[in-house]
Design a protein around this motif. Structure first.
Motif, PDB file in Angstrom:
ATOM      1  N   ALA A  24       0.829  -1.207   0.000  1.00 41.54           N
ATOM      2  CA  ALA A  24       0.000   0.000   0.000  1.00 41.54           C
ATOM      3  C   ALA A  24       0.864   1.257   0.000  1.00 41.54           C
ATOM      4  O   ALA A  24       0.602   2.197  -0.754  1.00 41.54           O
ATOM      5  CB  ALA A  24      -0.928  -0.012   1.211  1.00 41.54           C
ATOM      6  N   TRP A  25       1.892   1.258   0.832  1.00 46.33           N
ATOM      7  CA  TRP A  25       2.758   2.452   0.863  1.00 46.33           C
ATOM      8  C   TRP A  25       3.429   2.664  -0.487  1.00 46.33           C
ATOM      9  O   TRP A  25       3.550   3.799  -0.961  1.00 46.33           O
ATOM     10  CB  TRP A  25       3.809   2.324   1.982  1.00 46.33           C
ATOM     11  CG  TRP A  25       3.252   2.634   3.343  1.00 46.33           C
ATOM     12  CD1 TRP A  25       2.992   1.743   4.342  1.00 46.33           C
ATOM     13  CD2 TRP A  25       2.887   3.926   3.857  1.00 46.33           C
ATOM     14  NE1 TRP A  25       2.486   2.395   5.436  1.00 46.33           N
ATOM     15  CE2 TRP A  25       2.416   3.733   5.184  1.00 46.33           C
ATOM     16  CE3 TRP A  25       2.907   5.223   3.334  1.00 46.33           C
ATOM     17  CZ2 TRP A  25       1.968   4.787   5.974  1.00 46.33           C
ATOM     18  CZ3 TRP A  25       2.461   6.273   4.132  1.00 46.33           C
ATOM     19  CH2 TRP A  25       2.006   6.049   5.425  1.00 46.33           C
ATOM     20  N   ALA A  26       3.865   1.571  -1.119  1.00 41.51           N
ATOM     21  CA  ALA A  26       4.524   1.688  -2.430  1.00 41.51           C
ATOM     22  C   ALA A  26       3.557   2.245  -3.478  1.00 41.51           C
ATOM     23  O   ALA A  26       3.925   3.072  -4.307  1.00 41.51           O
ATOM     24  CB  ALA A  26       5.069   0.333  -2.870  1.00 41.51           C
ATOM     25  N   LEU A  27       2.294   1.794  -3.407  1.00 34.99           N
ATOM     26  CA  LEU A  27       1.293   2.257  -4.384  1.00 34.99           C
ATOM     27  C   LEU A  27       0.865   3.688  -4.100  1.00 34.99           C
ATOM     28  O   LEU A  27       0.779   4.522  -5.007  1.00 34.99           O
ATOM     29  CB  LEU A  27       0.070   1.339  -4.342  1.00 34.99           C
ATOM     30  CG  LEU A  27       0.272  -0.092  -4.855  1.00 34.99           C
ATOM     31  CD1 LEU A  27      -0.825  -1.013  -4.323  1.00 34.99           C
ATOM     32  CD2 LEU A  27       0.290  -0.101  -6.382  1.00 34.99           C
ATOM     33  N   LEU A  28       0.589   3.974  -2.820  1.00 34.63           N
ATOM     34  CA  LEU A  28       0.083   5.307  -2.465  1.00 34.63           C
ATOM     35  C   LEU A  28       1.134   6.386  -2.671  1.00 34.63           C
ATOM     36  O   LEU A  28       0.808   7.534  -2.972  1.00 34.63           O
ATOM     37  CB  LEU A  28      -0.412   5.314  -1.016  1.00 34.63           C
ATOM     38  CG  LEU A  28      -1.702   4.518  -0.758  1.00 34.63           C
ATOM     39  CD1 LEU A  28      -1.876   4.230   0.732  1.00 34.63           C
ATOM     40  CD2 LEU A  28      -2.912   5.275  -1.292  1.00 34.63           C
TER      41      LEU A  28
END
Ligand code: NI
Length: 276
Positions: free
Chosen positions: A131-135
């Motif tokens: 999620a952090w990588a995508l966001l």
């Protein structure tokens, strides 16, 4: 980007402002009136693939103490959604995440989406890491060619928008409750129209009733030039600004969920046909 929610919301806001010229103008006009911008909620869009779905994208929020505040199904739009409320005492906004339900889309669109999701091969394993990588946009799927975008849009404006822009804030939402000069969404709408903004839907441009405990309106997403993977540039709908007024529900608390009927219409703010 630091892995805390303040940095994440600031990043999402910054990226959103770059593709939402109306937001920049509305914020400066509200500031000129001495108004304080408080964000009711941030809306994110995604696909239902397990690597990028609501369960994945919500993880950083859940880790920071957010709790699910409702689940929603939008049949006609082929979407599922879930909302999350911030922990008590937090000044962070609600988070509303919707996902395209591939089990409900026509086969040609499902094939297009499945193909683009193949470009998501190097994502971290854990949901929070992913999620952090995508966001933070360190990872994402490849943007469409113009032909792919047009083909996707024939089945779902949502899918086409999401494919083009990737994981980013679709809208931030002005809390009408926090405004001093305006006591209703209709008062805000009258001001916006007077200032020359276009609103989504038909007059009086209001979604929901006080009896639903949530009343909303939204600007129409501006058409902005977008460079497709094929090198072709064309104007497509970008992002928009939403306005939300919440009312005290039967339990004596300010309603903190969302209303399917209202949100359904607001998804159309990024439809090509609604763009003025
Ligand atoms: Ni919204």
């Amino acid at each position: 980007m630091k892995r805390n929610l303040s940095s994440l919301f600031a990043f999402l806001d910054e990226e959103w402002l770059k593709i939402t010229p109306d937001a920049v103008r509305i914020r400066s006009k509200l500031a000129a009136l001495g108004e304080h911008f408080e964000n009711d909620h941030v809306a994110l869009r995604t696909f239902d693939d397990a690597r990028v779905n609501i369960a994945t994208l919500s993880q950083p929020f859940l880790d920071a103490g957010y709790q699910s505040s409702g689940r929603y199904v939008f049949d006609a739009k082929m979407l599922n959604a879930e909302s999350f409320r911030p922990p008590a005492g937090s000044n962070h906004p609600h988070v509303f995440i919707s996902e395209l339900d591939r089990s409900r889309v026509p086969a040609p669109l499902k094939d297009l989406v499945d193909a683009t999701l193949q470009s998501l091969d190097s994502l971290p394993a854990g949901a929070a890491e992913r999620a952090w990588a995508l966001l933070s946009r360190e990872r994402g799927w490849h943007p469409p060619t113009h032909a792919q975008y047009t083909a996707a849009a024939q089945h779902s404006e949502y899918a086409a928008w999401l494919w083009a822009y990737g994981i980013c804030a679709n809208h931030f939402t002005v809390s009408v409750n926090a405004l001093a000069r305006f006591d209703s969404v209709s008062a805000v709408n009258a001001w916006l129209l007077g200032e020359g903004f276009s609103l989504n839907g038909a007059p009086p441009y209001i979604q929901g009733r006080p009896g639903d405990f949530l009343v909303q309106s939204s600007t129409v997403a501006k058409q902005l030039p977008f460079e497709f993977a094929c090198g072709h540039t064309a104007e497509i709908p970008s992002c928009y600004v939403e306005f939300a007024q919440r009312f005290v529900a039967e339990d004596g608390h300010l309603f903190d969920g969302f209303v399917t009927q209202s949100a359904d219409k607001i998804f159309e703010s990024t439809a090509r046909s609604s763009s003025a």
